[in-house]
Scaffold this motif. Structure first.
Motif, PDB file in Angstrom:
ATOM      1  N   ASN A   1      -2.910  -6.024   5.673  1.00  0.00           N
ATOM      2  CA  ASN A   1      -3.270  -4.616   5.867  1.00  0.00           C
ATOM      3  C   ASN A   1      -4.520  -4.262   5.061  1.00  0.00           C
ATOM      4  N   GLY A   2      -4.572  -4.768   3.805  1.00  0.00           N
ATOM      5  CA  GLY A   2      -5.721  -4.503   2.947  1.00  0.00           C
ATOM      6  C   GLY A   2      -6.986  -5.077   3.578  1.00  0.00           C
ATOM      7  N   MET A   3      -6.884  -6.314   4.105  1.00  0.00           N
ATOM      8  CA  MET A   3      -8.059  -6.945   4.723  1.00  0.00           C
ATOM      9  C   MET A   3      -8.483  -6.175   5.976  1.00  0.00           C
TER      10      MET A   3
ATOM     11  N   PHE B   1       7.168   1.716  13.789  1.00  0.00           N
ATOM     12  CA  PHE B   1       6.272   2.009  14.913  1.00  0.00           C
ATOM     13  C   PHE B   1       5.150   2.985  14.569  1.00  0.00           C
ATOM     14  N   PHE B   2       4.960   3.298  13.275  1.00  0.00           N
ATOM     15  CA  PHE B   2       3.796   4.124  12.956  1.00  0.00           C
ATOM     16  C   PHE B   2       2.598   3.187  12.781  1.00  0.00           C
ATOM     17  N   THR B   3       1.588   3.372  13.581  1.00  0.00           N
ATOM     18  CA  THR B   3       0.387   2.551  13.444  1.00  0.00           C
ATOM     19  C   THR B   3      -0.836   3.366  13.846  1.00  0.00           C
TER      20      THR B   3
ATOM     21  N   THR C   1      -4.239  -2.456  18.080  1.00  0.00           N
ATOM     22  CA  THR C   1      -3.320  -3.532  18.475  1.00  0.00           C
ATOM     23  C   THR C   1      -2.161  -3.646  17.489  1.00  0.00           C
ATOM     24  N   GLY C   2      -1.969  -2.622  16.656  1.00  0.00           N
ATOM     25  CA  GLY C   2      -0.910  -2.678  15.643  1.00  0.00           C
ATOM     26  C   GLY C   2       0.469  -2.488  16.258  1.00  0.00           C
ATOM     27  N   MET C   3       1.481  -2.930  15.486  1.00  0.00           N
ATOM     28  CA  MET C   3       2.859  -2.734  15.948  1.00  0.00           C
ATOM     29  C   MET C   3       3.549  -1.660  15.130  1.00  0.00           C
TER      30      MET C   3
ATOM     31  N   LEU D   1       5.008  -2.381   7.531  1.00  0.00           N
ATOM     32  CA  LEU D   1       5.407  -1.661   6.320  1.00  0.00           C
ATOM     33  C   LEU D   1       6.885  -1.276   6.364  1.00  0.00           C
ATOM     34  N   ALA D   2       7.385  -0.998   7.579  1.00  0.00           N
ATOM     35  CA  ALA D   2       8.816  -0.657   7.688  1.00  0.00           C
ATOM     36  C   ALA D   2       9.651  -1.844   7.227  1.00  0.00           C
ATOM     37  N   ILE D   3       9.222  -3.045   7.613  1.00  0.00           N
ATOM     38  CA  ILE D   3       9.977  -4.242   7.205  1.00  0.00           C
ATOM     39  C   ILE D   3       9.805  -4.487   5.707  1.00  0.00           C
TER      40      ILE D   3
ATOM     41  N   GLY E   1     -10.327   3.530  -1.407  1.00  0.00           N
ATOM     42  CA  GLY E   1      -9.387   2.549  -0.867  1.00  0.00           C
ATOM     43  C   GLY E   1      -7.944   2.940  -1.117  1.00  0.00           C
ATOM     44  N   ALA E   2      -7.047   2.089  -0.642  1.00  0.00           N
ATOM     45  CA  ALA E   2      -5.614   2.384  -0.787  1.00  0.00           C
ATOM     46  C   ALA E   2      -4.983   1.390  -1.736  1.00  0.00           C
ATOM     47  N   ALA E   3      -3.859   1.795  -2.314  1.00  0.00           N
ATOM     48  CA  ALA E   3      -3.111   0.876  -3.175  1.00  0.00           C
ATOM     49  C   ALA E   3      -1.651   0.919  -2.756  1.00  0.00           C
TER      50      ALA E   3
HETATM   51  P1  ADP Z   1       0.332  -2.148  11.573  1.00  0.00           P
HETATM   52  O1  ADP Z   1      -0.443  -2.963  10.582  1.00  0.00           O
HETATM   53  O2  ADP Z   1       0.839  -2.940  12.734  1.00  0.00           O
HETATM   54  O3  ADP Z   1      -0.343  -0.887  11.998  1.00  0.00           O
HETATM   55  P2  ADP Z   1       1.957  -1.456   9.308  1.00  0.00           P
HETATM   56  O4  ADP Z   1       3.363  -0.922   9.243  1.00  0.00           O
HETATM   57  O5  ADP Z   1       1.668  -2.670   8.496  1.00  0.00           O
HETATM   58  O6  ADP Z   1       1.663  -1.690  10.843  1.00  0.00           O
HETATM   59  O7  ADP Z   1       0.978  -0.298   8.883  1.00  0.00           O
HETATM   60  C1  ADP Z   1       1.166   1.007   9.392  1.00  0.00           C
HETATM   61  C2  ADP Z   1      -0.053   1.856   9.208  1.00  0.00           C
HETATM   62  O8  ADP Z   1      -0.253   2.139   7.825  1.00  0.00           O
HETATM   63  C3  ADP Z   1      -1.348   1.234   9.653  1.00  0.00           C
HETATM   64  O9  ADP Z   1      -1.556   1.359  11.046  1.00  0.00           O
HETATM   65  C4  ADP Z   1      -2.362   2.022   8.849  1.00  0.00           C
HETATM   66  O10 ADP Z   1      -2.627   3.274   9.468  1.00  0.00           O
HETATM   67  C5  ADP Z   1      -1.639   2.321   7.561  1.00  0.00           C
HETATM   68  N1  ADP Z   1      -2.053   1.381   6.521  1.00  0.00           N
HETATM   69  C6  ADP Z   1      -1.405   0.287   6.108  1.00  0.00           C
HETATM   70  N2  ADP Z   1      -2.082  -0.344   5.128  1.00  0.00           N
HETATM   71  C7  ADP Z   1      -3.204   0.387   4.916  1.00  0.00           C
HETATM   72  C8  ADP Z   1      -4.314   0.260   4.019  1.00  0.00           C
HETATM   73  N3  ADP Z   1      -4.401  -0.736   3.150  1.00  0.00           N
HETATM   74  N4  ADP Z   1      -5.279   1.209   4.089  1.00  0.00           N
HETATM   75  C9  ADP Z   1      -5.197   2.229   4.949  1.00  0.00           C
HETATM   76  N5  ADP Z   1      -4.176   2.412   5.808  1.00  0.00           N
HETATM   77  C10 ADP Z   1      -3.189   1.501   5.794  1.00  0.00           C
END
Ligand code: ADP
Length: 684
Positions: free
Chosen positions: A584-586, A634-636, A640-642, A646-648, A669-671
């Motif tokens: 996700n970070g990448m 399912f929040f994305t 092409t995200g699923m 993060l839920a898992i 950035g995010a942490a």
């Molecule tokens: P996916 O990667 O399939 O979208 P995730 O559950 O891993 O599903 O992430 C859900 C959402 O959280 C992402 O679509 C994104 O909007 C947000 N997110 C996750 N990691 C980051 C991050 N490092 N920086 C910004 N937003 C993030």
């Protein structure tokens, strides 16, 4: 388009055949037709097609009508007028049924059947016969009322019998033919044979003396049992097919001047038969509809009762787990008060059906002396109660499985010391089998999903794995080529050869490790917790992602605690969490346009006996308003995200008694952070 053509062809063929059947079932030639199927066929077609396609049916019927009726030598205006009246009958019937019935193509409730009987069996032939009789009277000079009557009765009878048979034949027939068990088919065949034989006899096909001595004047009653049986066993479809069969046999017999109406003139015979069959068909069809309705209501009721029973069972299971059996023990272990929920089993001798805490009435009183009891958990309970009473511990609570005749049951036991002089402890025991089963179910689904996501993530890293494998494989190839050259030298340089072969072995090992890591990561096995160092886990994941980081040009930096960051956890699951956060970070860095492109992983042991991991990136940060949604399934926000990653992560960290959260970095950035209990001593 294909559907419209098929509908048109079927309607045209049906209509054409219907006219001919009508002409064949006419006796003798001067009298009106006994039944007139074309209108019923058209009505059935309209009931089976949506109104926007009705014009196809009506248009398709025109050539069939012209082709069939021109041969009769009638003038064109009459032929066209008759087509218009036929269409008007079908339209009145279809509009009426559609308007009043909730499901126009079904006749399986009394209401639906009544609507059909009134609209298609009565009103449509009644009204359209006025126009028809007028046309025939004007062109051919026949008597208005006799034409009206003849048309009304034949069309009413045909509509009643044929429309349900056709509609149900089309809607339910194919499924019945495919799925009906052999016994049902045999039953249907038997009823058909019985109908033909008894009908033939009743209507005098087989004998010219149908009436038995002292028998009823209208021996059609002999057919009733068969028709009734068909209605009861096969519903409105069976009933209407039976009525069609009866009419065919009756008309055949009457055409030959036999049967119950043999003495009447032909026109009277036709009318008498029509009225008889209409009178018979109406209640029979209603009865069949009522029976189906009743059967459905009964099965719905059955289901409801079953649901209620299930929910009752669930309720009692919940109540049971909420209402533990409670016992208050004195300081010496004697029972002071025993709640009513204790299961009083039959004791050591006769094994009870369900395991409980009761071992005869004396179990709790005797616990002090009875060191070994029949129930697996009882010894542990006994020992725990002793510890509490002797002041070694303040309380105990544990869950344990227990095998019984009725399968495995789970109990939750808690023992708490009472700090009052006269009392020793409170013991409570609850049957939590249902809750445990539900938990196991949820856990299983969670594991399936977690594994699925691992496979998904591995799919995303294919380029990375290919790159990682490529390096040792290229090394092996280059070394092998060099080796061949050295072998050609005379004499071969054996020490060089040895060095080359050892390089090949090293490269082979590296390739094997890459594959082994992937296999471990993808293995579908039950989680196995062990004491492990999160620093090592982070290293493993960073290695997995090394090529990906190069390909995407997002360097991953690690900032790990100097000491091992020990947790008691499942290695693969924690790898999955770290991997997901890093991916996700990448992704976030790739999305940003900033000059800084890095993802950093920190691990720390904290002073609170917890460990803390943080994955920071230089991406655009979290989107406003999404904080509460990030960990929801399912929040994305990715195309092409699923939205499952993060839920898992949350469910894995939660299952390890930890917490996971996200925040924006003040520097951009995010942490993403997670914390979980540290292993201080070796876990039990
Ligand atoms: P996916 O990667 O399939 O979208 P995730 O559950 O891993 O599903 O992430 C859900 C959402 O959280 C992402 O679509 C994104 O909007 C947000 N997110 C996750 N990691 C980051 C991050 N490092 N920086 C910004 N937003 C993030």
């Amino acid at each position: 388009m294909r559907r419209a053509t098929t509908t048109a062809v079927l309607v045209a063929l049906g209509y054409y055949a219907g006219v001919h059947v009508g002409l064949v079932l006419k006796f003798p030639p001067s009298t009106p037709s006994f039944v007139w199927p074309p209108n019923a066929i058209l009505t059935a077609a309209l009931l089976l097609t949506p109104p926007r396609r009705w014009w196809i049916c009506l248009l398709a019927a025109l050539p069939a009508h012209l082709a069939a009726e021109f041969g009769m030598g009638w003038p064109l205006p009459l032929v066209l007028a008759l087509f218009a009246t036929n269409c008007s009958e079908a339209l009145i019937a279809a509009v009426g049924v559609r308007w009043l019935s909730d499901t126009p193509a079904r006749f399986d409730t009394l209401r639906r059947m009544t609507v059909f009987l009134v609209a298609a069996g009565l009103v449509a032939p009644f009204l359209s016969s006025f126009l028809d009789a007028a046309a025939v009277t004007i062109v051919r000079g026949e008597l208005y009322w006799s034409v009206w009557q003849a048309r009304f009765f034949s069309n009413a009878l045909t509509g009643l019998m044929l429309v349900p048979a056709i509609v149900m034949g089309v809607t339910a027939g194919p499924a019945w033919l495919r799925r009906a068990p052999g016994a049902r088919r045999a039953e249907a065949a038997l009823l058909t044979v019985a109908l033909v034989l008894v009908g033939g006899w009743v209507f005098g096909l087989m004998t010219v003396h149908p009436t038995i001595l002292g028998g009823p004047v209208t021996p059609i009653v002999f057919l009733l049992p068969i028709i009734l049986l068909a209605s009861v066993r096969f519903g409105p479809g069976g009933a209407s097919l039976c009525m069609v069969g009866t009419s065919v046999v009756a008309v055949w017999a009457a055409a030959g001047g036999r049967g119950p109406f043999a003495g009447l003139p032909p026109a009277e015979t036709v009318r008498a038969l029509q009225i008889l069959l209409i009178m018979l068909a109406t209640p029979i069809l209603c009865l069949a509809a009522v029976l189906v309705d009743h059967r459905r209501a009964r099965s719905a009721l059955g289901e409801r009762v079953h649901e209620l029973r299930e929910s009752e069972a669930l309720k009692s299971a919940i109540l049971n787990s909420l209402n533990p059996a409670v016992a208050v023990l004195g300081r010496d272990g004697r029972i002071i008060d025993l709640g009513s929920n204790w299961f009083r089993g039959s004791g050591q001798g006769g094994a009870p059906a369900v395991a409980g805490l009761g071992l005869g009435d004396n179990f709790l009183e005797a616990w002090g002396q009875t060191a070994s009891v029949w129930m697996p958990g009882a010894a542990k309970i006994t020992a725990s109660i002793l510890e509490v009473l002797h002041g070694a511990r303040h309380d105990f609570s544990f869950e344990y499985p227990c095998q019984s005749g009725a399968g495995e049951r789970w109990f939750a036991v808690s023992i708490v010391r009472l700090d009052r002089p006269e009392s020793g402890a409170v013991v409570s025991c609850a049957d939590i089998t249902s809750r445990k089963a539900a938990e196991l179910d949820i856990e299983r689904s969670r594991q399936e999903l977690t594994h699925f996501m691992r496979v998904f993530m591995a799919g995303e890293m294919t380029a990375s794995f290919a790159h990682e494998l490529n390096q040792p494989l290229t090394g092996i190839l280059t070394n092998a080529r060099a080796g061949l050259l050295f072998l050609d030298a005379a004499p071969p340089d054996l020490s060089e050869m040895r060095a080359i072969l050892s390089d090949i072995v090293d490269d082979g090992k590296r390739a094997g490790e890459v594959i082994q890591r992937l296999r471990d990561f993808l293995r579908k096995s039950d989680p196995q917790r062990a004491s492990l160092d999160l620093n090592v886990v982070v290293h493993e994941v960073v290695r997995m992602l090394a090529s990906d980081a190069i390909i995407r040009n997002v360097p991953i930096t690690v900032d790990l605690d100097e000491k091992p960051v020990l947790v008691f956890a499942d290695r693969v699951q924690l790898q999955q969490v770290v991997l997901n956060l890093l991916l996700n970070g990448m992704d976030a860095v790739a999305e940003s346009t900033g000059a800084r492109r890095a993802v950093v992983v920190h691990t720390r042991n904290t002073e609170l006996d917890t460990v803390h991991v943080c994955v920071e990136d230089c991406g655009p940060g979290l989107r406003a308003g999404t904080y509460d949604l990030l960990f929801e399934p399912f929040f994305t926000t990715k195309p092409t995200g699923m939205g499952m990653g993060l839920a898992i992560c949350r469910s894995i960290i939660g299952a390890h008694d930890g917490v996971i959260w996200a925040q924006d970095n003040p520097s951009g950035g995010a942490a993403f952070h997670f914390a979980m209990p540290a292993v201080t001593a070796a876990p039990a």
